[in-house]
Design a protein around this motif. Structure first.
Motif, short mmCIF file in Angstrom:
data_model
loop_
_atom_site.label_atom_id
_atom_site.label_comp_id
_atom_site.label_asym_id
_atom_site.label_seq_id
_atom_site.Cartn_x
_atom_site.Cartn_y
_atom_site.Cartn_z
N VAL A 8 30.41 38.10 32.95
CA VAL A 8 30.99 38.58 34.19
C VAL A 8 32.06 39.61 33.89
O VAL A 8 32.87 39.43 32.97
N LEU A 9 32.08 40.69 34.67
CA LEU A 9 33.12 41.71 34.57
C LEU A 9 33.98 41.62 35.82
O LEU A 9 33.46 41.70 36.94
N ILE A 10 35.28 41.48 35.63
CA ILE A 10 36.24 41.48 36.73
C ILE A 10 36.90 42.85 36.76
O ILE A 10 37.43 43.30 35.74
N VAL A 11 36.85 43.51 37.90
CA VAL A 11 37.49 44.81 38.06
C VAL A 11 38.63 44.62 39.06
O VAL A 11 38.43 44.60 40.27
N ASP A 12 39.83 44.43 38.51
CA ASP A 12 40.99 44.14 39.35
C ASP A 12 42.26 44.49 38.58
O ASP A 12 42.35 44.25 37.39
N ALA A 13 43.26 45.00 39.28
CA ALA A 13 44.50 45.42 38.65
C ALA A 13 45.58 44.34 38.65
O ALA A 13 46.66 44.55 38.11
N HIS A 14 45.29 43.17 39.22
CA HIS A 14 46.29 42.11 39.34
C HIS A 14 46.06 41.05 38.28
O HIS A 14 45.11 40.28 38.35
N ASP A 15 46.97 40.97 37.31
CA ASP A 15 46.85 40.02 36.19
C ASP A 15 46.73 38.57 36.64
O ASP A 15 45.96 37.80 36.09
N GLU A 16 47.50 38.19 37.67
CA GLU A 16 47.48 36.80 38.11
C GLU A 16 46.14 36.43 38.74
O GLU A 16 45.65 35.30 38.56
N ILE A 17 45.53 37.35 39.43
CA ILE A 17 44.21 37.09 40.03
C ILE A 17 43.15 36.99 38.93
O ILE A 17 42.28 36.12 38.96
N VAL A 18 43.24 37.87 37.95
CA VAL A 18 42.30 37.82 36.82
C VAL A 18 42.44 36.50 36.08
O VAL A 18 41.44 35.84 35.77
N ALA A 19 43.67 36.06 35.82
CA ALA A 19 43.90 34.80 35.11
C ALA A 19 43.36 33.62 35.90
O ALA A 19 42.70 32.73 35.35
N ARG A 20 43.58 33.60 37.21
CA ARG A 20 43.08 32.52 38.06
C ARG A 20 41.56 32.50 38.09
O ARG A 20 40.93 31.44 38.03
N THR A 21 40.96 33.68 38.10
CA THR A 21 39.50 33.77 38.12
C THR A 21 38.91 33.34 36.79
O THR A 21 37.90 32.64 36.75
N ARG A 22 39.53 33.76 35.69
CA ARG A 22 39.07 33.30 34.36
C ARG A 22 39.07 31.77 34.29
O ARG A 22 38.14 31.17 33.79
N ALA A 23 40.14 31.17 34.80
CA ALA A 23 40.24 29.71 34.78
C ALA A 23 39.14 29.07 35.62
O ALA A 23 38.59 28.03 35.25
N ALA A 24 38.78 29.69 36.73
CA ALA A 24 37.72 29.16 37.59
C ALA A 24 36.34 29.30 36.95
O ALA A 24 35.42 28.55 37.28
N LEU A 25 36.21 30.25 36.02
CA LEU A 25 34.90 30.55 35.43
C LEU A 25 34.79 30.08 33.99
O LEU A 25 34.14 30.73 33.16
N THR A 26 35.39 28.94 33.67
CA THR A 26 35.28 28.42 32.31
C THR A 26 33.81 28.21 31.95
O THR A 26 33.01 27.82 32.80
N GLY A 27 33.48 28.53 30.70
CA GLY A 27 32.09 28.42 30.25
C GLY A 27 31.28 29.67 30.49
O GLY A 27 30.12 29.75 30.10
#
Length: 160
Positions: A8-27
């Motif tokens: 998955v590629l996340i295209v977003d400038a907000h670090d906190e949103i990217v971090a939260r999304t990474r955590a949601a997409l473990t594995g």
């Protein structure tokens, strides 16, 4: 996709949103970029099952939809999910007509982010399988190496 991993590629400038999304997409293998230019560089050089794309990086809505169309052209096997702070029904309809599978609110909880991403991955895998099977059917329908230009051969080809 590398060795069967989901990518998955996340295209977003907000670090906190990217971090939260990474955590949601473990594995799931997740990469993140903060700009449209970086996104296109990554899309051209790697294969992604899903691109989570913040249309606000594209400026006005029409610019974002043009970028979505360009992404779909460059990487037709990647499923695009637009995510935005406050999506409207009108924007969601335009985005989906332009090729997005879904529009997700950025404040979505982890289970919803996971669910939408998993559905997008499944959708992309199914679309690739359909294309592969259509290619096999077309190849099987072909006449292979049979050639002929006489009226009788053309009539035979038409009957076949």
């Amino acid at each position: 996709m590398k060795d069967g991993l989901r990518h998955v590629l996340i295209v977003d400038a907000h670090d906190e949103i990217v971090a939260r999304t990474r955590a949601a997409l473990t594995g799931i293998e997740v990469e993140a970029v903060t700009s449209i230019a970086s996104a296109f560089d990554r899309i051209v050089s790697s294969t992604f099952d899903v691109v989570l794309f913040d249309p606000e990086l594209g400026g006005e809505e029409d610019g974002a939809l043009a970028l979505l169309h360009r992404m779909r052209t460059i990487a037709p096997d990647s499923v695009v999910v637009m995510w935005i702070e406050e999506p409207t029904v009108g924007f969601a309809v335009r985005a989906m007509r332009a090729g997005a599978l879904d529009v997700l609110k950025k404040s979505a909880e982890a289970p919803e982010i996971r669910s939408v991403t998993e559905r997008a991955i499944s959708h992309g895998a199914l679309a690739r399988e359909v294309r592969r099977l259509r290619g096999e059917v077309e190849a099987a329908r072909g006449l292979g190496e049979v050639i002929g230009a006489s009226p009788l051969m053309r009539q035979l080809f038409a009957m076949i």
